[in-house]
Design an enzyme around this catalytic site. Structure first.
Site, mmCIF file in Angstrom:
data_model
loop_
_atom_site.group_PDB
_atom_site.id
_atom_site.type_symbol
_atom_site.label_atom_id
_atom_site.label_comp_id
_atom_site.label_asym_id
_atom_site.label_seq_id
_atom_site.Cartn_x
_atom_site.Cartn_y
_atom_site.Cartn_z
ATOM 1 N N TYR A 181 9.860 15.985 0.658
ATOM 2 C CA TYR A 181 10.174 16.656 1.906
ATOM 3 C C TYR A 181 10.420 18.130 1.351
ATOM 4 O O TYR A 181 10.171 18.790 2.146
ATOM 5 C CB TYR A 181 11.582 16.173 2.382
ATOM 6 C CG TYR A 181 12.086 16.617 3.652
ATOM 7 C CD1 TYR A 181 11.520 16.361 5.015
ATOM 8 C CD2 TYR A 181 13.039 17.340 3.603
ATOM 9 C CE1 TYR A 181 11.991 16.859 5.994
ATOM 10 C CE2 TYR A 181 13.688 18.255 4.583
ATOM 11 C CZ TYR A 181 13.034 18.050 5.966
ATOM 12 O OH TYR A 181 13.625 18.535 6.928
ATOM 13 N N SER A 222 12.652 24.083 7.016
ATOM 14 C CA SER A 222 13.961 23.219 6.863
ATOM 15 C C SER A 222 14.457 23.850 5.780
ATOM 16 O O SER A 222 14.246 24.728 4.754
ATOM 17 C CB SER A 222 13.536 21.836 6.513
ATOM 18 O OG SER A 222 14.592 21.066 5.944
#
Length: 258
Positions: free
Chosen positions: A162, A149
């Site tokens: 995250y 990501s």
């Protein structure tokens, strides 16, 4: 969209395949003739998506496996199910993941562990299982594609677990790429920016956030799931045979726009 990569006869495993990016990647693989093992923890959604795909892509084999890939027994069962139908897995796409929106001083060990287990730990142990059973013996080789990501590259507020997990995915990818290349296995990752999926549904409902993100991105829009497919298919195809240990950033230029 028309995805033009030659993947006929390839056996490909996709996790998080019931919806979002995983489902769109599966469509791209099927368009190119691959046989796909769709894996997801949501069995109902998985079967619904697979049923629709089977009606459209009749020339490919589509298998479904309901599994929570954070659980050892589910991973072992996944290997068993695959082994019942084939003796080879050509590509593993570790797409399953989860987001979070928590102010860091309110982060809990429970949420941190959940995010890291799903986004990072499960990717490693599924890669270990697939490579160990199908790819490393007799140096059959294969390709592993991990979904990282933009959060692994840049700091994202209210997403420390995250971002940490996705940064870990990128470093894990490099380590496995260096270690497994001698078995003719390449390991790479794709780093999407902000994609219009249920993962960021809360943000998508905020018009001010969407407006800011569109202004911040040089392409003035968020990504759609189909934007992630092409780079993933490239890494799954023969065109990427000498690409190893890299991260393909797909963010519309967000990370380089200052």
């Amino acid at each position: 969209m028309d995805y033009t990569f030659r993947l006929s006869g390839k056996n490909i495993v996709v996790t998080g395949a019931a919806g979002g990016i995983g489902l769109e990647i599966t469509k791209g693989l099927l368009q190119n003739g691959a046989d796909v093992y769709m894996v997801d923890y949501n069995g109902e959604a998985l079967e619904k998506s697979a049923s629709e795909l089977k009606n459209e892509y009749k020339e490919s084999n589509i298998y479904t496996v309901t599994a929570d890939i954070t659980k050892k027994e589910d991973v072992e069962n996944l290997i068993k199910v695959i082994a019942e139908t084939t003796n080879s897995v050509d590509v593993l796409i570790n797409n399953a993941g989860v987001g979070c929106n928590v102010f860091s001083v309110k982060e809990t060990i429970e949420n941190w562990s959940r995010v890291v287990d799903i986004n990072l730990t499960s990717q490693f142990f599924l890669s270990q299982a697939i490579a160990g059973y199908f790819m490393i013996p007799e140096k059959k080789g294969g390709k592993i594609i991990n979904m990282a990501s933009l959060g692994g590259i840049m700091g994202i507020p209210n997403a420390v677990a995250y971002s940490a997990s996705k940064g870990g995915v990128m470093q894990m990818t490099k380590s496995l790429a260096a270690e497994w290349a001698r078995f003719n296995i390449t390991v790479n990752c794709v780093c999407p920016g902000f994609v219009e999926t249920p993962l960021i549904a809360e943000n998508l409902a905020n018009e001010k956030w969407v407006g800011y993100m569109n202004l911040r991105n040089p392409m003035h829009r968020l990504a759609k799931p189909e934007d992630i497919v092409g780079p993933t298919l490239f890494l799954a195809s023969e065109y990427s045979n000498y690409v190893n240990g890299t991260s393909v950033v797909v963010d519309g230029g967000y990370s380089c726009s200052g």
